[in-house]
Design an enzyme around this catalytic site. Structure first.
Site, PDB file in Angstrom:
ATOM      1  N   LYS A   1      44.992  36.576  47.327  1.00 21.61           N
ATOM      2  CA  LYS A   1      45.208  36.085  45.955  1.00 21.61           C
ATOM      3  C   LYS A   1      46.662  36.217  45.504  1.00 21.61           C
ATOM      4  O   LYS A   1      47.139  35.403  44.713  1.00 21.61           O
ATOM      5  CB  LYS A   1      44.293  36.833  44.972  1.00 21.61           C
ATOM      6  CG  LYS A   1      42.815  36.497  45.144  1.00 21.61           C
ATOM      7  CD  LYS A   1      41.971  37.169  44.069  1.00 21.61           C
ATOM      8  CE  LYS A   1      40.487  36.978  44.334  1.00 21.61           C
ATOM      9  NZ  LYS A   1      39.655  37.527  43.263  1.00 21.61           N
TER      10      LYS A   1
ATOM     11  N   ASP B   1      38.863  34.282  37.429  1.00 20.14           N
ATOM     12  CA  ASP B   1      38.038  35.502  37.397  1.00 20.14           C
ATOM     13  C   ASP B   1      37.769  35.957  35.966  1.00 20.14           C
ATOM     14  O   ASP B   1      36.691  36.456  35.652  1.00 20.14           O
ATOM     15  CB  ASP B   1      38.719  36.632  38.178  1.00 20.14           C
ATOM     16  CG  ASP B   1      38.676  36.399  39.685  1.00 20.14           C
ATOM     17  OD1 ASP B   1      37.722  35.743  40.154  1.00 20.14           O
ATOM     18  OD2 ASP B   1      39.583  36.873  40.390  1.00 20.14           O
TER      19      ASP B   1
END
Ligand code: ATR
Length: 281
Positions: free
Chosen positions: A66, A102
């Site tokens: 990420k 997220d």
């Protein structure tokens, strides 16, 4: 032409994202494909640096890539910017865009389970101060939660969250957690404790408010020891699978042009997959 997307990670064999996006592709009759791409850490920079060569219209990115995706994205949304991590990529006129969904996944999951959760909440308690906690704390602060207590074994990581997100974040030592749970109405676990193969998360829930909501971002097993203990006390619980399902929505919309829904049928499909692998409890 078939539009292709994928989940990029290392390892990536366990990922449920193909199940989720495959369901939506079929449901909407879209000529698309969503696969898995295992890219090793020493290859990720080159891969993302020439993303158009992959033939993908976009991708999800998971552990441990990420941060590499954040660096590779030429344009980033404000959430990604705040978190320093990108989990959703897409090409726009040859430019690689990155977002972090997220936070959306975490908040949308709470909203779906308990629409009024943020009302008169007062203080929330977050367990852990890693990358997942960063997304959760950012989401809670942005929803206007008055105070977010962050309990972590390593206090410095909780203090870093206060540095970044401001004085509404209250860092405490893990061992001082017990004193912070009095009357608490939202408890979120972001640590790896309770995950299959990890030590259990052992927290005394007796001081929580009787109307408290207990949430775990761990979803293997689906019913973590924390959620089980909360249910046994009659508390409301929100499991981590919902966050996974909801974080997938914005990417699908970018790549395939339809905003998909997290339906009970999709959840049942994911639960059945967990059950088939003995990961329910
Ligand atoms: P992620 O990005 O998934 O959040 P991470 O950055 O490795 O993963 O963070 C893991 C979290 O679980 C951290 O808060 C970690 O505490 P430390 O910062 O003190 O390492 C917490 N954690 C992991 N194992 C733990 C344990 N045995 N006891 C207490 N906390 C633990």
């Amino acid at each position: 032409m078939t539009r292709r997307a994928a989940i990029i990670g290392h390892p990536v064999a366990h990922s449920r994202s193909p199940l989720i996006h495959g369901y939506w592709l079929k449901q909407h009759g879209i000529d698309g494909d969503y696969g898995r791409l295992d890219v090793a850490p020493d290859e990720i920079e080159a891969f993302l640096g020439d993303f158009p060569a992959s033939g993908l219209v976009g991708a999800n990115v998971t552990v441990p890539h990420k941060e590499a995706a954040f660096r590779a994205a030429q344009e980033r949304d404000p959430v990604a910017q705040a978190l320093g991590a990108v989990n959703t990529l897409w090409l726009e006129n040859g430019t690689l865009h990155g977002a972090n969904t997220d936070v959306h996944g975490f908040l949308a999951n709470l909203d779906a389970a308990e629409p009024e959760w943020a009302r008169a909440l007062g203080e929330a308690v977050v367990l852990g101060a890693g990358g997942a906690a960063r997304a959760v704390v950012y989401g809670l602060i942005n929803r206007g939660v008055d105070r977010v207590v962050v309990a972590n074994r390593t206090l410095a990581r909780a203090e870093a969250l206060r540095q970044q997100f401001g004085a509404r974040v209250l860092p405490v030592y893990w061992r001082d957690l017990a004193g912070r749970l009095d009357g608490c109405r939202l408890l979120v676990n972001t640590t790896s404790l309770g995950m299959k193969g990890q030590p259990p998360l052992d927290v005394d829930l007796s001081a929580l408010s009787p109307d408290a909501l207990v949430s775990d971002i761990v979803y293997v097993p689906l019913e973590t020891p924390l959620l089980k203990a909360a249910k046994a006390r009659g508390l409301k619980t929100v499991d981590g699978l919902g966050m996974l399902l909801h974080q997938a929505v914005p990417g699908f919309e970018r790549w395939f042009g339809v905003r998909p829904e997290v339906t009970p049928e999709l959840r049942a499909l994911a639960v059945a997959d967990l059950a088939a692998k003995g990961q329910l409890a």
